[in-house]
Design a protein around this motif. Structure first.
Motif, PDB file in Angstrom:
ATOM      1  N   GLY A  14     -11.633  -7.751   3.232  1.00 43.96           N
ATOM      2  CA  GLY A  14     -11.461  -6.924   2.046  1.00 43.96           C
ATOM      3  C   GLY A  14     -10.045  -6.425   1.920  1.00 43.96           C
ATOM      4  N   THR A  15      -9.873  -5.380   1.132  1.00 39.94           N
ATOM      5  CA  THR A  15      -8.559  -4.823   0.825  1.00 39.94           C
ATOM      6  C   THR A  15      -8.217  -3.678   1.769  1.00 39.94           C
ATOM      7  OG1 THR A  15      -8.830  -5.399  -1.503  1.00 39.94           O
ATOM      8  CG2 THR A  15      -7.144  -3.772  -0.976  1.00 39.94           C
ATOM      9  N   ILE A  16      -6.964  -3.653   2.202  1.00 40.21           N
ATOM     10  CA  ILE A  16      -6.499  -2.591   3.105  1.00 40.21           C
ATOM     11  C   ILE A  16      -6.286  -1.302   2.318  1.00 40.21           C
ATOM     12  CG2 ILE A  16      -4.702  -1.923   4.737  1.00 40.21           C
ATOM     13  CD1 ILE A  16      -4.013  -4.961   4.922  1.00 40.21           C
ATOM     14  N   HIS A  17      -6.764  -0.197   2.882  1.00 37.71           N
ATOM     15  CA  HIS A  17      -6.527   1.117   2.296  1.00 37.71           C
ATOM     16  C   HIS A  17      -5.681   1.901   3.301  1.00 37.71           C
ATOM     17  CE1 HIS A  17      -7.154   4.747  -0.056  1.00 37.71           C
ATOM     18  NE2 HIS A  17      -7.468   5.375   1.068  1.00 37.71           N
ATOM     19  N   TYR A  18      -4.409   2.162   2.940  1.00 39.38           N
ATOM     20  CA  TYR A  18      -3.483   2.846   3.829  1.00 39.38           C
ATOM     21  C   TYR A  18      -3.606   4.356   3.671  1.00 39.38           C
ATOM     22  CZ  TYR A  18      -1.022  -1.544   4.800  1.00 39.38           C
ATOM     23  OH  TYR A  18      -0.707  -2.791   5.213  1.00 39.38           O
ATOM     24  N   PRO A  19      -3.165   5.133   4.693  1.00 37.80           N
ATOM     25  CA  PRO A  19      -3.120   6.585   4.538  1.00 37.80           C
ATOM     26  C   PRO A  19      -2.181   6.976   3.395  1.00 37.80           C
ATOM     27  CG  PRO A  19      -2.818   5.961   6.836  1.00 37.80           C
ATOM     28  CD  PRO A  19      -2.751   4.697   6.032  1.00 37.80           C
ATOM     29  N   ALA A  20      -2.394   8.149   2.869  1.00 40.61           N
ATOM     30  CA  ALA A  20      -1.599   8.615   1.727  1.00 40.61           C
ATOM     31  C   ALA A  20      -0.109   8.650   2.047  1.00 40.61           C
ATOM     32  CB  ALA A  20      -2.079   9.992   1.297  1.00 40.61           C
ATOM     33  N   ALA A  21       0.248   8.860   3.316  1.00 41.55           N
ATOM     34  CA  ALA A  21       1.661   8.968   3.685  1.00 41.55           C
ATOM     35  C   ALA A  21       2.457   7.714   3.326  1.00 41.55           C
ATOM     36  CB  ALA A  21       1.782   9.236   5.181  1.00 41.55           C
ATOM     37  N   PHE A  22       1.791   6.566   3.256  1.00 42.98           N
ATOM     38  CA  PHE A  22       2.508   5.329   2.949  1.00 42.98           C
ATOM     39  C   PHE A  22       2.799   5.190   1.460  1.00 42.98           C
ATOM     40  CE2 PHE A  22       0.706   4.214   7.095  1.00 42.98           C
ATOM     41  CZ  PHE A  22       1.813   3.631   7.705  1.00 42.98           C
ATOM     42  N   GLY A  23       2.136   5.975   0.623  1.00 48.74           N
ATOM     43  CA  GLY A  23       2.442   5.968  -0.783  1.00 48.74           C
ATOM     44  C   GLY A  23       2.013   4.719  -1.527  1.00 48.74           C
ATOM     45  N   VAL A  24       0.974   4.045  -1.059  1.00 52.10           N
ATOM     46  CA  VAL A  24       0.497   2.827  -1.728  1.00 52.10           C
ATOM     47  C   VAL A  24      -1.007   2.936  -1.997  1.00 52.10           C
ATOM     48  CG1 VAL A  24       2.258   1.354  -0.776  1.00 52.10           C
ATOM     49  CG2 VAL A  24       0.126   1.669   0.488  1.00 52.10           C
TER      50      VAL A  24
END
Length: 434
Positions: free
Chosen positions: A424-434
């Protein structure tokens, strides 16, 4: 758990119970839980190894692992045990297979080995370490490992926080068990880092061990001195496995000494989890390694995010004087809701680049994640650099980035191949800004 071989005490011969136990085990496929499949997997994870690694098989028993290592890995094996009939049988079988020049047998206790320091690329202890104790063995063997060497050992341990009362009482009397976390702490205290850990499958207890042993017990002469006691001990052990097997397991550990020396350099980088005192130095590394302060800001934001930050996975590579020169961070991300780790940022001071500091700190971070039971790491980076650590294109797992990126740059590493890799799709922490 083996009950008769690899003992570090006096050689058997006078105790009728020990003699009966040895008779029950004689000629069985294995003397404890295990399988050739597990041995091969342990060998695979121990790579990279020299072309003809020097291996110490500590508590070799009849030598099934020693023969596999000599035959399939081209190893020169020093096989150590106290039961001379096992050693004689191993030497004869090695000669029959044309491996006589690769297997040397030694009759001595595996915790008091009269061998030179740094003699072995691999120390192998499959199902035998309990006879002297995990802590004793690890401390006794560390001096024998050559630079870059690896210790491969299986140990029995609890798999639940609160074992059932009967199984707790049984193992407290037979061999007090610890949890994976406690064994990891013991390994670290003995000077090792945990490279890999996984429980042996249930089939390893039965196919080549308990099932053949049960057949042998059915044919045993109960009138023989010591045999009633030997049979009772084995029946209790097998019944305990049937009734409470989910509470404990044999687990494989791959351990390397803490200090990491990268080949081709003269510098030894000590890779370790950061301490609070390291935080200013980490920021200096990031500011020096990148053209802007963006990466330093990301790390600051991740430190403040309890859902993303994981203690022990912020790792520095330190020079011999203790000064941090390299940095690698693993933080929590998700793949369609399933937990994973993101490797970013990684940085090295310009003055220490191309010295192995980067490789040392990344390997240490990945080792720490394995020891914590993590199973998947993702990285966006250079396709000619990260594959050396085992990363492959994430698309092979059905994993994709949440933004446009070259396929070869988005990579994944499965730390535990016994667990499914989410797609599936990667969900990064908010700190990465994506």
């Amino acid at each position: 758990m083996k009950s008769a071989d690899n003992t570090s005490g006096p050689a058997p011969g006078t105790d009728p119970v020990t003699e009966a136990l040895l008779a029950l085990h004689h000629g069985l496929p294995r003397q404890g839980p295990g399988s050739d499949t597990t041995s091969r997997r342990m060998l695979e994870l121990a790579d990279p190894l020299p072309d003809h690694p020097r291996v110490l098989d500590a508590g070799c028993g009849p030598g099934r692992s020693a023969l596999l290592l000599a035959e399939e890995a081209g190893a020169h094996v020093t096989a150590v045990d106290l039961h001379q009939p096992y050693l004689d049988g191993l030497a004869a079988e090695a000669a029959r297979r044309g491996l006589g020049d690769r297997v040397t047998v030694v009759n001595c206790s595996m915790d008091r080995l009269p061998l030179p320091e740094h003699s072995f690329d691999v120390i192998w202890a499959e199902g035998s370490v309990y006879t002297v104790g995990f802590d004793v063995a690890l401390r006794a063997w560390r001096r024998l490992l050559a630079p870059g060497g690896v210790l491969v050992v299986t140990e029995i341990e609890w798999t639940v926080p609160s074992p059932a009362a009967p199984v707790r009482a049984y193992w407290d009397a037979a061999y007090p068990l610890r949890t994976h976390a406690e064994n990891t702490a013991a390994a670290q205290a003995a000077g090792y880092r945990v490279v890999a850990h996984w429980p042996l499958p249930e089939s390893d207890w039965w196919d080549d061990y308990y099932t053949p042993l049960t057949r042998r017990m059915a044919r045993a002469d109960a009138r023989r001195p010591g045999m009633p006691e030997a049979l009772a001990a084995h029946r209790a052990e097998i019944a305990m496995r049937r009734d409470h097997g989910s509470d404990y397991a044999y687990a494989a550990y791959l351990l390397r000494p803490h200090d990491t020396t990268e080949k081709g350099t003269m510098t030894t980088w000590t890779a370790r989890p950061e301490t609070p005192d390291d935080i200013p130095a980490v920021r200096d590394i990031l500011l020096a390694a990148f053209p802007t302060a963006a990466e330093a800001g990301i790390v600051d934001a991740l430190r403040a995010d309890p859902k993303a930050w994981i203690d022990g996975l912020s790792v520095v590579a330190a020079a011999p004087d203790g000064t941090p020169v390299g940095y690698a961070l693993l933080s929590r991300c998700h793949v369609d809701g399933q937990p994973a780790l993101a490797l970013a940022p990684c940085a090295v001071l310009p003055s220490a680049q191309r010295t192995g500091a980067g490789s040392a700190v990344i390997r240490a971070a990945l080792d720490a994640a394995r020891a914590m039971g993590e199973s998947l790491v993702l990285v966006l980076g250079h396709a000619d650099y990260y594959p050396r650590f085992g990363f492959t294109p994430a698309s092979r797992f059905g994993i994709r980035a949440p933004f446009e990126v070259p396929d070869e740059a988005m990579m994944a590493l499965a730390l535990d191949d016994t667990r499914p890799v989410p797609a599936g799709t990667i969900h990064y922490p908010a700190a990465f800004g994506v």
